[in-house]
Design a protein around this motif. Structure first.
Motif, PDB file in Angstrom:
ATOM      1  N   MET A  83      -7.920  42.802  96.381  1.00  0.00           N
ATOM      2  CA  MET A  83      -8.672  41.632  95.964  1.00  0.00           C
ATOM      3  C   MET A  83     -10.170  41.934  95.961  1.00  0.00           C
ATOM      4  O   MET A  83     -10.875  41.480  95.065  1.00  0.00           O
ATOM      5  N   ARG A  84     -10.615  42.695  96.953  1.00  0.00           N
ATOM      6  CA  ARG A  84     -12.047  43.023  97.011  1.00  0.00           C
ATOM      7  C   ARG A  84     -12.481  43.806  95.788  1.00  0.00           C
ATOM      8  O   ARG A  84     -13.517  43.509  95.191  1.00  0.00           O
ATOM      9  N   LEU A  85     -11.696  44.802  95.407  1.00  0.00           N
ATOM     10  CA  LEU A  85     -12.047  45.639  94.262  1.00  0.00           C
ATOM     11  C   LEU A  85     -12.073  44.822  92.975  1.00  0.00           C
ATOM     12  O   LEU A  85     -13.020  44.918  92.186  1.00  0.00           O
ATOM     13  N   VAL A  86     -11.072  44.000  92.770  1.00  0.00           N
ATOM     14  CA  VAL A  86     -11.017  43.176  91.560  1.00  0.00           C
ATOM     15  C   VAL A  86     -12.181  42.190  91.541  1.00  0.00           C
ATOM     16  O   VAL A  86     -12.777  41.940  90.493  1.00  0.00           O
ATOM     17  N   SER A  87     -12.536  41.648  92.688  1.00  0.00           N
ATOM     18  CA  SER A  87     -13.679  40.736  92.771  1.00  0.00           C
ATOM     19  C   SER A  87     -14.963  41.449  92.369  1.00  0.00           C
ATOM     20  O   SER A  87     -15.780  40.898  91.630  1.00  0.00           O
ATOM     21  N   LEU A  88     -15.146  42.668  92.840  1.00  0.00           N
ATOM     22  CA  LEU A  88     -16.353  43.422  92.487  1.00  0.00           C
ATOM     23  C   LEU A  88     -16.380  43.788  91.004  1.00  0.00           C
ATOM     24  O   LEU A  88     -17.440  43.752  90.370  1.00  0.00           O
ATOM     25  N   ILE A  89     -15.235  44.128  90.445  1.00  0.00           N
ATOM     26  CA  ILE A  89     -15.171  44.436  89.013  1.00  0.00           C
ATOM     27  C   ILE A  89     -15.527  43.206  88.194  1.00  0.00           C
ATOM     28  O   ILE A  89     -16.333  43.273  87.261  1.00  0.00           O
ATOM     29  N   GLU A  90     -14.945  42.074  88.558  1.00  0.00           N
ATOM     30  CA  GLU A  90     -15.234  40.827  87.846  1.00  0.00           C
ATOM     31  C   GLU A  90     -16.711  40.475  87.968  1.00  0.00           C
ATOM     32  O   GLU A  90     -17.364  40.120  86.990  1.00  0.00           O
ATOM     33  N   GLY A  91     -17.258  40.590  89.151  1.00  0.00           N
ATOM     34  CA  GLY A  91     -18.667  40.267  89.367  1.00  0.00           C
ATOM     35  C   GLY A  91     -19.614  41.201  88.621  1.00  0.00           C
ATOM     36  O   GLY A  91     -20.618  40.761  88.054  1.00  0.00           O
ATOM     37  N   THR A  92     -19.287  42.474  88.597  1.00  0.00           N
ATOM     38  CA  THR A  92     -20.113  43.449  87.894  1.00  0.00           C
ATOM     39  C   THR A  92     -20.103  43.199  86.391  1.00  0.00           C
ATOM     40  O   THR A  92     -21.151  43.264  85.737  1.00  0.00           O
ATOM     41  N   THR A  93     -18.930  42.894  85.841  1.00  0.00           N
ATOM     42  CA  THR A  93     -18.863  42.629  84.402  1.00  0.00           C
ATOM     43  C   THR A  93     -19.596  41.336  84.041  1.00  0.00           C
ATOM     44  O   THR A  93     -20.208  41.253  82.982  1.00  0.00           O
ATOM     45  N   LEU A  94     -19.555  40.332  84.925  1.00  0.00           N
ATOM     46  CA  LEU A  94     -20.293  39.096  84.667  1.00  0.00           C
ATOM     47  C   LEU A  94     -21.798  39.356  84.669  1.00  0.00           C
ATOM     48  O   LEU A  94     -22.524  38.888  83.784  1.00  0.00           O
ATOM     49  N   VAL A  95     -22.267  40.113  85.629  1.00  0.00           N
ATOM     50  CA  VAL A  95     -23.698  40.444  85.697  1.00  0.00           C
ATOM     51  C   VAL A  95     -24.111  41.237  84.455  1.00  0.00           C
ATOM     52  O   VAL A  95     -25.161  40.966  83.853  1.00  0.00           O
ATOM     53  N   ALA A  96     -23.277  42.196  84.049  1.00  0.00           N
ATOM     54  CA  ALA A  96     -23.591  42.984  82.855  1.00  0.00           C
ATOM     55  C   ALA A  96     -23.621  42.101  81.609  1.00  0.00           C
ATOM     56  O   ALA A  96     -24.486  42.274  80.739  1.00  0.00           O
ATOM     57  N   LEU A  97     -22.709  41.161  81.530  1.00  0.00           N
ATOM     58  CA  LEU A  97     -22.679  40.260  80.374  1.00  0.00           C
ATOM     59  C   LEU A  97     -23.921  39.373  80.344  1.00  0.00           C
ATOM     60  O   LEU A  97     -24.611  39.286  79.327  1.00  0.00           O
ATOM     61  N   VAL A  98     -24.217  38.734  81.464  1.00  0.00           N
ATOM     62  CA  VAL A  98     -25.309  37.753  81.504  1.00  0.00           C
ATOM     63  C   VAL A  98     -26.684  38.407  81.454  1.00  0.00           C
ATOM     64  O   VAL A  98     -27.586  37.913  80.767  1.00  0.00           O
ATOM     65  N   PHE A  99     -26.866  39.510  82.159  1.00  0.00           N
ATOM     66  CA  PHE A  99     -28.208  40.084  82.286  1.00  0.00           C
ATOM     67  C   PHE A  99     -28.474  41.301  81.410  1.00  0.00           C
ATOM     68  O   PHE A  99     -29.607  41.776  81.349  1.00  0.00           O
ATOM     69  N   VAL A 100     -27.450  41.817  80.744  1.00  0.00           N
ATOM     70  CA  VAL A 100     -27.661  42.950  79.837  1.00  0.00           C
ATOM     71  C   VAL A 100     -27.243  42.586  78.415  1.00  0.00           C
ATOM     72  O   VAL A 100     -28.051  42.637  77.493  1.00  0.00           O
ATOM     73  N   ALA A 101     -25.976  42.210  78.242  1.00  0.00           N
ATOM     74  CA  ALA A 101     -25.464  41.994  76.887  1.00  0.00           C
ATOM     75  C   ALA A 101     -26.095  40.779  76.195  1.00  0.00           C
ATOM     76  O   ALA A 101     -26.470  40.865  75.026  1.00  0.00           O
ATOM     77  N   VAL A 102     -26.192  39.659  76.898  1.00  0.00           N
ATOM     78  CA  VAL A 102     -26.767  38.458  76.270  1.00  0.00           C
ATOM     79  C   VAL A 102     -28.244  38.673  75.914  1.00  0.00           C
ATOM     80  O   VAL A 102     -28.657  38.345  74.784  1.00  0.00           O
ATOM     81  N   PRO A 103     -29.076  39.229  76.807  1.00  0.00           N
ATOM     82  CA  PRO A 103     -30.463  39.504  76.382  1.00  0.00           C
ATOM     83  C   PRO A 103     -30.539  40.493  75.210  1.00  0.00           C
ATOM     84  O   PRO A 103     -31.391  40.344  74.337  1.00  0.00           O
ATOM     85  N   LEU A 104     -29.657  41.485  75.193  1.00  0.00           N
ATOM     86  CA  LEU A 104     -29.657  42.406  74.059  1.00  0.00           C
ATOM     87  C   LEU A 104     -29.339  41.670  72.761  1.00  0.00           C
ATOM     88  O   LEU A 104     -29.924  41.948  71.717  1.00  0.00           O
ATOM     89  N   LYS A 105     -28.426  40.731  72.835  1.00  0.00           N
ATOM     90  CA  LYS A 105     -28.073  39.961  71.638  1.00  0.00           C
ATOM     91  C   LYS A 105     -29.207  39.035  71.232  1.00  0.00           C
ATOM     92  O   LYS A 105     -29.593  38.991  70.064  1.00  0.00           O
ATOM     93  N   ARG A 106     -29.725  38.270  72.187  1.00  0.00           N
ATOM     94  CA  ARG A 106     -30.715  37.235  71.866  1.00  0.00           C
ATOM     95  C   ARG A 106     -32.126  37.785  71.639  1.00  0.00           C
ATOM     96  O   ARG A 106     -32.831  37.313  70.757  1.00  0.00           O
ATOM     97  N   LEU A 107     -32.536  38.748  72.430  1.00  0.00           N
ATOM     98  CA  LEU A 107     -33.911  39.236  72.348  1.00  0.00           C
ATOM     99  C   LEU A 107     -34.080  40.450  71.448  1.00  0.00           C
ATOM    100  O   LEU A 107     -35.115  40.630  70.821  1.00  0.00           O
ATOM    101  N   ALA A 108     -33.045  41.307  71.408  1.00  0.00           N
ATOM    102  CA  ALA A 108     -33.160  42.538  70.627  1.00  0.00           C
ATOM    103  C   ALA A 108     -32.359  42.481  69.332  1.00  0.00           C
ATOM    104  O   ALA A 108     -32.374  43.435  68.559  1.00  0.00           O
ATOM    105  N   GLY A 109     -31.634  41.384  69.112  1.00  0.00           N
ATOM    106  CA  GLY A 109     -30.866  41.270  67.890  1.00  0.00           C
ATOM    107  C   GLY A 109     -29.712  42.253  67.806  1.00  0.00           C
ATOM    108  O   GLY A 109     -29.405  42.779  66.742  1.00  0.00           O
ATOM    109  N   TYR A 110     -29.091  42.513  68.943  1.00  0.00           N
ATOM    110  CA  TYR A 110     -28.003  43.486  69.017  1.00  0.00           C
ATOM    111  C   TYR A 110     -26.714  42.756  69.428  1.00  0.00           C
ATOM    112  O   TYR A 110     -26.310  42.806  70.593  1.00  0.00           O
TER     113      TYR A 110
END
Length: 95
Positions: free
Chosen positions: A1-28
């Motif tokens: 459960m700990r490992l899956v929780s960390l994977i889920e949390g890491t992907t959420l952080v990557a989505l919110v703080f990397v992918a969304v800004p790349l889409k909205r700010l960099a047009g990617y």
């Protein structure tokens, strides 16, 4: 459960703080096209693991709700991991 929780949390952080800004700010838009389904799969795996974990032992309702709510909060999984680590240590220690 700990490992899956960390994977889920890491992907959420990557989505919110990397992918969304790349889409909205960099047009990617490809960033969210890739990261969105990855996070979705991690979230489904987390919920499935949560159901498996909760049904296999006694968990207070408050803890189950907290485990579900933190899945929607960036960095929540890392806070949650500490509690899961304590639970794992308590189960592993001889009674």
């Amino acid at each position: 459960m700990r490992l899956v929780s960390l994977i889920e949390g890491t992907t959420l952080v990557a989505l919110v703080f990397v992918a969304v800004p790349l889409k909205r700010l960099a047009g990617y838009p490809l960033a969210t096209t890739i990261m969105g389904p990855v996070y979705g799969l991690a979230f489904v795996l987390y919920v499935w693991m949560l159901i498996q974990t909760v049904t296999s032992g006694h968990w207070p309702r408050r803890d189950v709700i907290r485990l579900l709510v933190v899945a929607f909060i960036p960095f929540g999984a890392f806070w949650n991991e500490r509690d899961l680590r304590r639970r794992q240590a308590a189960l592993a220690s001889p009674a």
